[in-house]
Design an enzyme around this catalytic site. Structure first.
Site: not given
Length: 153
Positions: A118-120
């Protein structure tokens, strides 16, 4: 169950970058954002609604320059949809309460933790340190952390 809606007041209080990221599905620069290298123990909440999204216990260094997590705190905290902005499909991640754009999820994360990354965007998040969980109204999440994790820096 707590409701985490998007309100006009919350949106009007966003910085230009926070607005561009959360409301217009923008992306902040890698390695030049608040949380890519944050190693403190705590939780990350939606900057718009305050909805709890991710825990530092699931954060890892992906080498991308953005905060990356193996999973959300609660699977229902986020929803996904296909994004074709770069002429190829990507999976966009939005907060389930306020529909804030958070980033994207990829299948190149640590295999031993499920394989997801999950690249936020830091601009979509607000960090709550473990020491402030109770005073900020997130005391229920204290159980995610042990004394050793609290003292890690």
């Amino acid at each position: 169950m707590t409701d985490y809606p998007r309100t006009p007041e919350a949106v009007s209080g966003l910085t230009d970058l926070q607005y561009a990221v959360t409301q217009e599905a923008g992306t902040e620069p890698p390695f030049r954002n608040a949380y890519w290298n944050n190693h403190a123990a705590g939780i990350y909440v939606d900057v718009v609604s305050g909805q709890p999204l991710f825990s530092s216990t699931d954060k890892y260094d992906s080498g991308t320059g953005w905060p990356s997590f193996t999973k959300p705190i609660d699977p229902d905290a986020v929803s996904t949809k296909t994004d074709w902005k770069l002429l190829m499909p990507r999976t966009e991640v939005v907060s389930s309460g306020a529909s804030s754009h958070l980033g994207h999820v990829f299948r190149d994360g640590p295999r031993d933790a499920g394989g997801l990354r999950y690249c936020m965007n830091s601009a979509a998040l607000r960090f709550i340190p473990v020491a402030d969980l109770e005073s900020e109204g997130y005391g229920a999440y204290r159980t995610l952390f042990t004394t050793d994790q609290e003292n890690a820096s």
